[in-house]
Design a protein around this motif. Structure first.
Motif, PDB file in Angstrom:
ATOM      1  N   LEU A  91      37.826  55.751 -18.456  1.00  0.00           N
ATOM      2  CA  LEU A  91      38.429  56.786 -18.110  1.00  0.00           C
ATOM      3  C   LEU A  91      39.459  55.969 -16.698  1.00  0.00           C
ATOM      4  O   LEU A  91      40.217  56.514 -16.365  1.00  0.00           O
ATOM      5  CB  LEU A  91      37.447  57.697 -17.884  1.00  0.00           C
ATOM      6  N   GLY A  92      38.870  54.899 -15.775  1.00  0.00           N
ATOM      7  CA  GLY A  92      38.446  54.381 -14.675  1.00  0.00           C
ATOM      8  C   GLY A  92      40.225  53.565 -15.163  1.00  0.00           C
ATOM      9  O   GLY A  92      41.426  53.865 -14.349  1.00  0.00           O
ATOM     10  N   ALA A  93      40.397  53.109 -16.220  1.00  0.00           N
ATOM     11  CA  ALA A  93      41.727  52.073 -16.833  1.00  0.00           C
ATOM     12  C   ALA A  93      42.431  53.253 -16.752  1.00  0.00           C
ATOM     13  O   ALA A  93      43.953  52.888 -16.766  1.00  0.00           O
ATOM     14  CB  ALA A  93      41.213  51.254 -17.803  1.00  0.00           C
ATOM     15  N   ALA A  94      42.155  54.064 -17.855  1.00  0.00           N
ATOM     16  CA  ALA A  94      43.497  54.811 -18.045  1.00  0.00           C
ATOM     17  C   ALA A  94      44.048  56.053 -17.004  1.00  0.00           C
ATOM     18  O   ALA A  94      45.651  56.022 -17.216  1.00  0.00           O
ATOM     19  CB  ALA A  94      42.966  55.503 -19.849  1.00  0.00           C
ATOM     20  N   SER A  95      43.025  56.316 -16.610  1.00  0.00           N
ATOM     21  CA  SER A  95      43.776  57.331 -15.718  1.00  0.00           C
ATOM     22  C   SER A  95      44.852  56.440 -14.411  1.00  0.00           C
ATOM     23  O   SER A  95      45.339  56.595 -14.054  1.00  0.00           O
ATOM     24  CB  SER A  95      42.874  58.045 -14.674  1.00  0.00           C
ATOM     25  N   HIS A  96      44.050  55.220 -14.293  1.00  0.00           N
ATOM     26  CA  HIS A  96      44.998  53.927 -13.037  1.00  0.00           C
ATOM     27  C   HIS A  96      46.488  53.666 -13.585  1.00  0.00           C
ATOM     28  O   HIS A  96      47.296  54.254 -13.193  1.00  0.00           O
ATOM     29  CB  HIS A  96      43.881  53.271 -12.655  1.00  0.00           C
TER      30      HIS A  96
END
Ligand code: GSH
Length: 312
Positions: A91-96
């Protein structure tokens, strides 16, 4: 608990991401309408330099960047969380990616020539000129926001088609319920499709259109508008809640109390200077004393920010 104060303006996509989350959580909060362009004297009083929109304030604690703001709101109001603890790396990578690359693509698409006349940010020639001059200054020294329209359109359509396929099978990007990727994606789509001229481009994407309606239906919660002066007064009459914590990180020689500068790594290179209070894996906090706001703690996420010791 002190009230949430969102410093924002209506046309700001990253503010819309936060407003939509506040709506999903059905929260009451205070909202300060900040200027779209500089100067932003009350905001600067609180952040000490950081000028991006939005900023969240709780008493004398000031939170910069919508990623940190959404995490904070979700942790304070944890019911119906939009984060899945077992998927934080994904989620952190995709939302970034969405908040940086897809946003950059959405800026080019939203500001394409045929759409400018209908954009609320370009309502008359003088406003448009002032806006362009301000944003040129804002992105000085950065290439993070510039993309040719021909490149942007192809990337935008590719992702809209992927969203259409995925949202044909589930109500939200997160599945049956929204997760943070829904809120990040929504603000980019909102930015483009709120323009009447571009709205018709949605015709080929019925599932995406319905998802946008579902996201819009969350509303914005219950905002009560206050002035920037009142927000500064609230900061002054409160004590910072942030607790000191400096974690040793390889290659970073920082100690509690060091004078540091924190600023974004992509664009908006206006630093905030202060005394280091927190340097953890996830967060940076600097304490500063402002003549009007008194002692405030300014919080930044690690992701997307750099910290540098100031040596006189
Ligand atoms: N990474 C930041 C990006 C914020 C951002 O770029 N905001 C735009 C408006 S939506 C901005 O600051 N524009 C210049 C301004 O408002 O002065 C975040 O997630 O909050």
């Amino acid at each position: 608990m002190n009230d949430l104060i969102l410093h924002q303006y209506a046309a700001s996509p990253f503010s819309e991401k936060v407003r939509c989350l506040l709506g999903y959580k059905q929260l009451s909060y205070h909202a300060v309408d900040i200027p779209v362009i500089m100067p932003k004297p009350n905001l600067m009083t609180l952040t000490g330099g950081y000028r991006k929109t939005p900023v969240l304030q709780i008493g004398a604690d000031i939170y910069c960047d919508s990623a940190l703001i959404c995490r904070l709101i979700d942790s304070l109001y944890a019911k119906n969380s939009v984060y899945v603890p077992s998927q934080m790396a994904t989620l952190g990578a995709a939302s970034h990616w969405i908040d940086t690359f897809l946003f950059k693509v959405s800026v080019a698409v939203a500001f394409q020539p045929k759409a400018l006349a209908s954009s609320d940010l370009f309502s008359d020639p003088a406003t448009a000129e002032a806006f362009m001059a301000d944003r040129a200054d804002f992105s000085k020294g950065s290439t993070a926001l510039g993309l040719d329209l021909s490149v942007a359109l192809a990337h935008w359509l590719m992702h809209m088609q992927r969203l259409e396929d995925q949202l044909s099978a589930a109500n939200f990007i997160g599945g049956a319920n929204p997760n943070i990727l829904d809120f990040s994606t929504y603000h980019c789509c909102w930015f483009v499709y709120k323009n009447e001229v571009l709205k018709s481009d949605l015709q080929g994407f019925p599932a995406l259109t319905q998802w946008m309606e579902r996201m819009a239906a969350f509303g914005h919660g219950n905002p009560a508008t206050i002035t920037g002066d009142t927000a500064v007064e609230i900061a002054r009459s409160n004590v910072c809640a942030a607790e000191a914590k400096v974690t040793a990180i390889a290659g970073e020689e920082l100690s509690l109390g060091d004078t540091v500068e924190v600023m974004p790594i992509d664009y908006g290179f206006q630093p905030t200077q202060g005394e280091l209070l927190v340097a953890s894996i996830e967060e940076l906090v600097v304490k500063r004393v402002d003549p009007r706001a008194g002692e405030v703690a300014v919080h930044f996420p690690r992701l997307g920010f750099q910290v540098k010791k100031v040596t006189e």
